[in-house]
Each structure stands twice: as structure tokens, then as C-alpha cells.
Design a protein around this motif. Structure first.
Motif, PDB file in Angstrom:
ATOM      1  N   UNK A 233       0.836  -1.198   0.000  1.00  0.00           N
ATOM      2  CA  UNK A 233       0.000   0.000   0.000  1.00  0.00           C
ATOM      3  C   UNK A 233       0.871   1.248   0.000  1.00  0.00           C
ATOM      4  N   UNK A 234       1.932   1.212   0.793  1.00  0.00           N
ATOM      5  CA  UNK A 234       2.822   2.372   0.833  1.00  0.00           C
ATOM      6  C   UNK A 234       3.398   2.642  -0.546  1.00  0.00           C
ATOM      7  N   UNK A 235       3.860   1.596  -1.169  1.00  0.00           N
ATOM      8  CA  UNK A 235       4.437   1.764  -2.504  1.00  0.00           C
ATOM      9  C   UNK A 235       3.445   2.372  -3.472  1.00  0.00           C
ATOM     10  N   UNK A 236       2.215   1.906  -3.400  1.00  0.00           N
ATOM     11  CA  UNK A 236       1.206   2.381  -4.349  1.00  0.00           C
ATOM     12  C   UNK A 236       0.746   3.802  -4.060  1.00  0.00           C
ATOM     13  N   UNK A 237       0.613   4.130  -2.782  1.00  0.00           N
ATOM     14  CA  UNK A 237      -0.018   5.397  -2.445  1.00  0.00           C
ATOM     15  C   UNK A 237       0.935   6.581  -2.326  1.00  0.00           C
ATOM     16  N   UNK A 238       2.209   6.274  -2.255  1.00  0.00           N
ATOM     17  CA  UNK A 238       3.136   7.397  -2.145  1.00  0.00           C
ATOM     18  C   UNK A 238       3.612   7.878  -3.511  1.00  0.00           C
ATOM     19  N   UNK A 239       3.082   7.275  -4.548  1.00  0.00           N
ATOM     20  CA  UNK A 239       3.473   7.697  -5.889  1.00  0.00           C
ATOM     21  C   UNK A 239       2.801   9.015  -6.270  1.00  0.00           C
ATOM     22  N   UNK A 240       3.397   9.630  -7.267  1.00  0.00           N
ATOM     23  CA  UNK A 240       2.794  10.860  -7.779  1.00  0.00           C
ATOM     24  C   UNK A 240       1.434  10.527  -8.395  1.00  0.00           C
ATOM     25  N   UNK A 241       1.465   9.530  -9.255  1.00  0.00           N
ATOM     26  CA  UNK A 241       0.209   9.140  -9.881  1.00  0.00           C
ATOM     27  C   UNK A 241      -0.339   7.912  -9.188  1.00  0.00           C
ATOM     28  N   UNK A 242      -1.022   8.165  -8.135  1.00  0.00           N
ATOM     29  CA  UNK A 242      -1.520   6.997  -7.423  1.00  0.00           C
ATOM     30  C   UNK A 242      -2.865   6.555  -7.983  1.00  0.00           C
ATOM     31  N   UNK A 243      -3.187   5.284  -7.747  1.00  0.00           N
ATOM     32  CA  UNK A 243      -4.448   4.745  -8.257  1.00  0.00           C
ATOM     33  C   UNK A 243      -5.641   5.356  -7.526  1.00  0.00           C
ATOM     34  N   UNK A 244      -6.804   5.250  -8.157  1.00  0.00           N
ATOM     35  CA  UNK A 244      -8.023   5.740  -7.499  1.00  0.00           C
ATOM     36  C   UNK A 244      -8.768   4.576  -6.866  1.00  0.00           C
TER      37      UNK A 244
END
Lengths: 346, 346
Positions: A233-244
Motif C-alpha cells: 500500500x505504501x508503494x502504491x499510495x506514495x506515488x505521484x500518480x496513485x491509483x483511485x
DNA sequence: AAAAAAATTGCCACCGCTGGCAACTTTTTT
DNA sequence: AAAAAAGTTGCCAGCGGTGGCAATTTTTTT
């Protein structure tokens, strides 16, 4: 500590031979009505209960069923056990639980020894152990009844109960798509488990029907634990373009996503939709409660046990006829909603 | 499906009597070294494994342990099972699980039948069934080894492993008091369970040391489920003068408090401190994570099993010497904090 | 070296129940 | 009414081990 009464006591008091008492116990058809009543009366008075060991020794039946598994989710295991025991107790069987290590190369031997030692009448095998083909083969050869629970059809109807995880994941995909999500991520389980790949493929397939594709960087592999869920989750949500929207392979990891989202100040479901798989107790306890796929675990266990006891009692055709497939269903709760982010918004 | 070899096969091939083979299997001391080696060799070649039923029938031992419980929390049960199985598997015992109904008046008969039928070598009884004195008495009279897990010392050291819930609850009280809370509520478990009253009394006692008293209207009784937790929480939090801290009898109900607080817009821990008891998986999954009391369930199960097997193997003095008391500990997480409400504030 | 003691090993009954088959009853057929 | 068929019931032999005790062999004692 009063002496335990035996079949001989019953026979003597009822004034019949012990063979007849045995017939009554086993519900033989060829016992006169009056005799049966007489014997049953004595059995009740004496609170007689047949010795399972002696019975087993003489008839090569133990009335013992085995449950083989490897470190499953506690909630899943509990559900299974309840289902199995429900059937067991009404049919006079007992359940022996046997954890083992799926990865160990002594798995097959371990399981066979377990069955022989306790002279089990049959075993129920849970995933992921149920996915081992070598074990299945060994069980088949050993000749004793077994039933596998799985997410994929693996052998003949007689030996398996499957849940259609693929279809369920596809349904989740449809639901996500209809909510307008396009930037979707998936946290998978270990790819060495069939259940993981089934869910992932089902999800991808379902999305593709809506022209949505998950890019490789939006697929992360966890191992179904909360902890790895946190990592992913951290990897996914700390991105610039995170998923919705994020679909996790199970509720544990979905709960982890919720936790991470909260700590990052991301609002669920306004800014992020999250869904899990299993619908275990956790799903309704967390805040917001989780949209998930309900697996009818208890029912699967019930079917599996029924099937197995039938095949123990020589009703192989009947066993093959017990339903072998169950359909998990979508349960919508609070963690999912319409996609609200505009194109440029993160 | 090859024929299983028997003790006779071993005896014939090794050129000794089956009595001697039996001795080797059971590690009898009076077997000549050369004979033993010869027999063991044959045993290995034949992959011979003694038939547990026949062994049991002849020696009245089954190498089967029973686990008796009534509808426990899935997580608790799983923890216990793991602990028990850990010991079992290393010592050659198997575990038979047996749910039953604590309230049923046939409880005692049901359990005794279970033990007799499967000729169990001993049983481990979980709360609340373990609190039944009539069952304990019946078990004692039946002469078969048993161990109870409980929150209160109920009988001799030989038959019980207790966790000091009272002291743990008192520790929580101390912690609450030191955070400055004075308007404290308690959501208890069913008062008919000793564990519930122990925890409540311990908590009250602990508070009284700081001059804090819980008024009657701040004590609500749930039944340890999430659902009743929701009910109780609503009652407590919708009042004009709501508490600044709530201690629940278990994590399930504490999680429910969190949920209700969230829906009412009450911030935890800023406006409300919440604590649970058990430290099961839920505690760390919810947001904010729960301050709670960790019960060393697994360890208790381990001790209980060790104790029981010792007493099965006639080491009664040793069994009585295995530690019988464990101390739960306070685990502070995010759901508790200093009392921040002024006198008039709600 | 013979006798006594100790260490090994074997024989047989039995644990409590079921399977096969024979024996005895009762009912149906002719 | 006798014969055949069907329905009941009993007897005995195991199922695969272990316990008790006797028999045999080996070691120790005198």
C-alpha cells in the motif's frame, strides 16, 4: 470412576447376543422391531457408547476425519472447522486437525503417516496444500477418501469443492469499472498459489471488458498478510500518480491499505476506493467497512464434508453429485465509491 | 494401494516373536541390543507403522487429545490450537476438536461421551466451558487427565492454567488514571462468566486506588461480540455527559466503540480513549490501533498441553510443577491518550 | 562348576467389536 | 400341509496390538 459398560453388558441384560446389539448400533435392517426397542432401551439405561477403537479395529473404520492445512488465516480456518464439525457431529464423526508445511518435501509422507496412524476414514485438504498434485495423487493411490477445497477445478467432481474466485474477481472488476475507475491497482497474493492467479486473472479479464488495463507497475505481490499489505500500500499510495482504486487479494491486505491511506491523509472512499476478498470478520470491523467478496467458506466445508462421508459410506455416485462449485458474491460496503478525481488531480 | 504391513510381518521377517517387536516399538528396556537393531531395520524396510486403534484397544491409550470449547472467538481458538498442536506434534499426539454448548444441560454427558467414544487420553477445556464445576468434577471422577484454561484459579495446580486477568485489568486502570481520566466507562462481558467479573473487579479495584469510582450507569454489559459492543457504545457515547475513556472486556467490543465514535465524530484518542482486552489480530488492524491487554494465549495452551501429557504419562508431580499462571501485559497503542476535556466540556 | 540372579524372549489370552455363515423362525408359495 | 423363501438371531473367528507370566539364555555369585 465407574466401569465403562461394553457391548457384552448390553447383550446380557437385553437377553440377546452381542452380534444383535452390534446390529442395532449400526442400524442394520434385519433386526426385529421388538428386539431393537429392547436393546435400545438397555443402551440408554446403561449410557452405553461403543468403543470407537474396537469398532475401528474390527471394521477398519475409525469415524475420524482429518483436516489438513498449512498456516491459514485464523478466521478462514475457524469458518471451515465450523462447517465441517456441523456435519461431523450429526453423522457421528470426529475431527482431527493436522497442520503441516506445504513447502516441505516430506509433505506427502507426513500426511500419509497421519492418515495411517490414526486410521482416518478420510481427509479434507485446505488450500494451499490442496493444490499439491503429488499429494492428491498419493491420496488417490492410498485409496482413502479425500476432498480438496480450492479455487480451481483440479480433478473429478468426487474429490473437490471449488469456489469460482475468477468469476468473483471479474465481478469486482465490473463494479470498479462502473464506478468510473480507470487507474486501478491490484495487490496480489503469492503467485505460486492458484487462488492468487485466479483472482488476478479474473480481475484483469473483467476490467478488459471495459477497456481498462492494469499497467504492470500497478500490480504488486504481497503474501496475504497485513504486514505485506502495508508495504504494498505504501508503494502504491506514495506515488505521484496513485491509483483511485485498489483491489487486494484478501481482506487482511485491504485493511492494510485502509490503514496506510489513513496515515497519508487519503480519504476512503472519496479519494480512494478499496476492496478486499474473503469477507471475514475484519471486513466489517474496520473503518470504513470494506467492500469485498464473500466466500461461502462455511458452505464449502459443509459440502466437502457431506461429499466425503458419502464417499466413505460407499455412495460414490452420490458423492460425485453433491454440488462441487460455489459462487462467491460481491458485498458492497463503505470503502468504495465513484471515482471523483479529475484527470490531473492526484 | 498396497497392503499395510503388520507387526506379524515384522516379527516373521526379523525372526522374532511379535511380543518382542512390540517391545521395540515401545522402547522397552529389556530388549537385547542386537535384537533391537535387527527389528528396527525390518521396521524401516517395511515402513511399518503400528495401528493406533489396535494399540489403543490393547493398552487403553489412544494418543488422542481432545479440545473442548464453546463458540470462542475465532482468533482465540486459532491461537490455542496452534499452541496445543505445537506440543502434540512433537510428542506424537493428535488433536480432536469438539465444540459443545456450555449452556446445555447435557454438557457433561456430551463431553464424557466424547472422551469415551474416542478413548481420548486427555482433554483441554477452554473458557467458558472450563468454568463449569460440574464438568470439572465429572472429569476428575472419570479419571482421565484434563486441564482447564481459565482466568481464575479453580482447582489444584495439576489441572489448570490461569491467566491473571484481574491484575491485568488493574494495570489498565492504573494506566487510565495516570492519563488523568475520571469519567470512565466499562463495557463488561456476560456476568455469568468468571473472566468477565474478574476483569471488571480488577479494573474497579485498580481505579479505586486512585480514588476513581465508576458509577453504575457507566457500566454496561455486552456479550463480547462486536454487535453488542456497538449497542453499548451508542448508549455510552450519545449521552450528554459521556465518558472520556472506555475500557471494554475484549477487543471486539473495543473495536465497536471505535466504530461508533467515528460515526459520531468523536476523535480517538483526543476526545475519547478506548482500550480492549486480548490483543488479537483486530487490535492492530483497526484505526486507530487499540491499546489493549495481551493475553499469552498460545503460551497458556502450550503449558496446558505439556502439563496434560505429563499427567497422562504418569508424571503427576511433574505436571503439578509446570507453571500454572501467566501474566497478561499492557500493550499501549494509538487509541488512548491524556484526558483533554475540561470539566464542562462534553 | 553348580546355583542363584538377572536379562531376554516367547506364548497365549484378551481388549471390544464386526464379518461371515449357520441356525432358527416366521411368512409365503405351491 | 409341505416346501421354499424371507426374516432374525447366534456363534465363532479374527482385527493388530499389549499384558502377564513362563521359558530360555546369559551373567553373577559362592
Amino acid at each position: 470412576m465407574q466401569k465403562q459398560s461394553t457391548i457384552n453388558d448390553v447383550a446380557r441384560i437385553a437377553g440377546v447376543s452381542k452380534r444383535t446389539v452390534s446390529r442395532v448400533i449400526n442400524g442394520s435392517l434385519s433386526v426385529g422391531e421388538s428386539t431393537r426397542l429392547k436393546v435400545e432401551k438397555v443402551i440408554n439405561e446403561l449410557k452405553y457408547a461403543p468403543n470407537a477403537q474396537a469398532r475401528g479395529l474390527a471394521s477398519s473404520r475409525s469415524y475420524l476425519l482429518g483436516l489438513i492445512y498449512d498456516n491459514p488465516d485464523a478466521l478462514y480456518l475457524d469458518d471451515v472447522q465450523r462447517g465441517v464439525l456441523e456435519v461431523c457431529s450429526t453423522l457421528g464423526y470426529e475431527l482431527v486437525v493436522h497442520p503441516c508445511r506445504y513447502q516441505s518435501e516430506s509433505l506427502v509422507n507426513d500426511c500419509l503417516r497421519f492418515m495411517r496412524r490414526s486410521k482416518l476414514d478420510g481427509v479434507i485438504v485446505l488450500p494451499p496444500v490442496s493444490e499439491s498434485e503429488t499429494l492428491a495423487l498419493a491420496l488417490k493411490e492410498s485409496g482413502s477418501p479425500y476432498v480438496r477445497l480450492s479455487s480451481v477445478a483440479l480433478d473429478t467432481q468426487e474429490h473437490i469443492v471449488v469456489s469460482d474466485d475468477r468469476a468473483a474477481a471479474a465481478e469486482m472488476a465490473r463494479y470498479f469499472a462502473q464506478l468510473g475507475h480507470e487507474k486501478i491497482a491490484f495487490i496480489s497474493g503469492p503467485q505460486r498459489y492458484k487462488s492468487s492467479t485466479e483472482r488476478m486473472e479474473g480481475f484483469q479479464l473483467g476490467l478488459s471488458a471495459y477497456g481498462v488495463k492494469i499497467p504492470a507497475e500497478m500490480i504488486l505481490e504481497g503474501n496475504n498478510t497485513f504486514e505485506t499489505g502495508i508495504e504494498c500500500a505504501k508503494q502504491l499510495l506514495q506515488r505521484i500518480k496513485r491509483p483511485t482504486a485498489i483491489f487486494a487479494n484478501n481482506d487482511q491486505m485491504a485493511a492494510a491499505v485502509l490503514k496506510v491511506a489513513y496515515s497519508l491523509g487519503i480519504k476512503v472512499p472519496e479519494q480512494l476506493s478499496v476492496a478486499g476478498f474473503d469477507d471475514n470478520m475484519l471486513a466489517s470491523r474496520v473503518t470504513p467497512s470494506l467492500t469485498t467478496i464473500r466466500r461461502p467458506v462455511r458452505q464449502m466445508a459443509l459440502l466437502a464434508t457431506t461429499k466425503m462421508i458419502m464417499s466413505i459410506e460407499q455412495n460414490h455416485k452420490a458423492a460425485a453429485n453433491v454440488a462441487a462449485k460455489v459462487a462467491p458474491t460481491l458485498v458492497v460496503r463503505e470503502s468504495t465509491g465513484r471515482c471523483q478525481s479529475s484527470d490531473t488531480e492526484n
